[in-house]
Write an enzyme that holds these catalytic residues in place. Structure first.
Site, mmCIF file in Angstrom:
data_model
loop_
_atom_site.group_PDB
_atom_site.id
_atom_site.type_symbol
_atom_site.label_atom_id
_atom_site.label_comp_id
_atom_site.label_asym_id
_atom_site.label_seq_id
_atom_site.Cartn_x
_atom_site.Cartn_y
_atom_site.Cartn_z
ATOM 1 N N TYR A 42 -0.935 4.748 9.003
ATOM 2 C CA TYR A 42 0.493 4.811 8.704
ATOM 3 C C TYR A 42 0.882 6.227 8.294
ATOM 4 C CZ TYR A 42 4.806 4.220 6.031
ATOM 5 O OH TYR A 42 6.074 4.354 5.527
ATOM 6 N N THR B 84 7.332 9.433 3.727
ATOM 7 C CA THR B 84 6.551 8.699 2.739
ATOM 8 C C THR B 84 5.572 9.582 1.966
ATOM 9 O OG1 THR B 84 4.869 6.944 2.516
ATOM 10 C CG2 THR B 84 4.908 8.150 4.576
ATOM 11 N N ASP B 85 5.228 9.133 0.769
ATOM 12 C CA ASP B 85 4.178 9.776 -0.018
ATOM 13 C C ASP B 85 2.811 9.624 0.642
ATOM 14 O OD1 ASP B 85 4.666 6.907 -0.887
ATOM 15 O OD2 ASP B 85 2.724 7.267 -1.831
#
Length: 282
Positions: free
Chosen positions: A120, A96-97
């Site tokens: 996260y 993910t970014d």
């Protein structure tokens, strides 16, 4: 044989369309909170490639459940990668970014130092570190703003709310690339095959839709394509606070995709396809 962790998520659903002969594992078959069980499944199947399309993705909830998220997003992908390394299988892992802090206004390159803002992002970074340390053939595919006709995502939410309201307030100061899950699935399959032919291409890659835009502009495109008469009002992230901080800049430098002969997908075309799929199910 390709083994896929995940069955009902956005990318997994699209993988099932594109690769129906692959073996898909749902939560009942693969407990991602048990890293060694995940590794044992890989050893039992001995696949030529593994795609990890499963993750703990509840960004806000992860602030309270970081330990659980760290098993699912961190320890289990690392165990999968070690199992693949032992078998000589290619491993494709979706990240993910959110491993970046969102500072600045230029796209983040794959080698930019990570600095996640939330739980996260921290747990996904643990997974990345473990995959790289396993020493096998791998690709970490960082992506952003995933959408599809399946599950919970921005397009489905905006389509539903746009039919119920005349005005919606949407964050306009977060910039990134909306990415069709179908395009991610296609890229994962392509990369998995390429790694078997050229293991030296192992590494971290970025894959996000083009052109970069804001959530508010993305929402306007959804309303226009869905033919919904709902006006989008720009707001700042500070006007819509949540438990987890979000990066303001989620732009990803995807130029390294040329290694695999891939390019950024046009999210506008992907949006058209998703809305057509949703129209057929509503």
């Amino acid at each position: 044989m390709i083994l896929v962790f995940g069955k009902t998520g956005q990318v997994a659903c699209e993988l099932a369309r594109l690769a129906p002969d692959a073996v898909f594992l749902d939560r009942g078959q693969a407990d991602l909170s048990d890293p060694e069980a995940c590794a044992a499944i890989i050893h039992a199947h001995a696949p030529r490639a593994v795609i990890n399309a499963a993750a703990y993705t509840a960004v806000d909830r992860a602030e309270e459940q970081e330990a659980l998220a760290a098993y699912i997003n961190g320890a289990s992908p690392a165990a999968m990668a070690r199992a693949c390394a032992g078998l000589g299988s290619a491993f494709v892992h979706i990240s993910t970014d959110y491993v970046f802090d969102g500072a600045g206004n230029t796209p983040f390159a794959p080698d930019h130092p990570p600095a996640p803002l939330n739980a996260y992002g921290r747990t996904k970074l643990i997974g990345e570190t473990g995959v790289r340390a396993a020493g096998g053939v791998y690709a970490i595919l960082r992506t952003s703003w995933v959408f599809s006709a399946h599950g919970s995502n921005f397009v489905r939410t905006m389509r539903r709310l746009g039919a119920q309201h005349d005005v919606l307030r949407v964050v306009a100061d977060q910039i990134g690339g909306p990415t069709p899950a179908r395009a991610i699935a296609s890229a994962c399959l392509h990369i998995a095959q390429a790694l078997q032919d050229a293991p030296g291409k192992s590494g971290i890659y970025h894959f996000s839709g083009a052109p970069d835009t804001s959530w508010a502009e993305f929402a306007r495109a959804i309303m226009a394509q869905a033919e919904l008469d709902c006006r989008i009002e720009d707001i700042a992230s500070s006007d819509y606070p949540g438990p987890a901080m979000r990066p303001l800049n989620s732009q990803l430098d995807c130029s390294a995709l040329s290694t695999f002969g891939l390019a950024r997908p046009d999210w506008r075309q992907g949006l058209t396809e998703v809305l057509q799929d949703l129209k057929g199910t509503s």
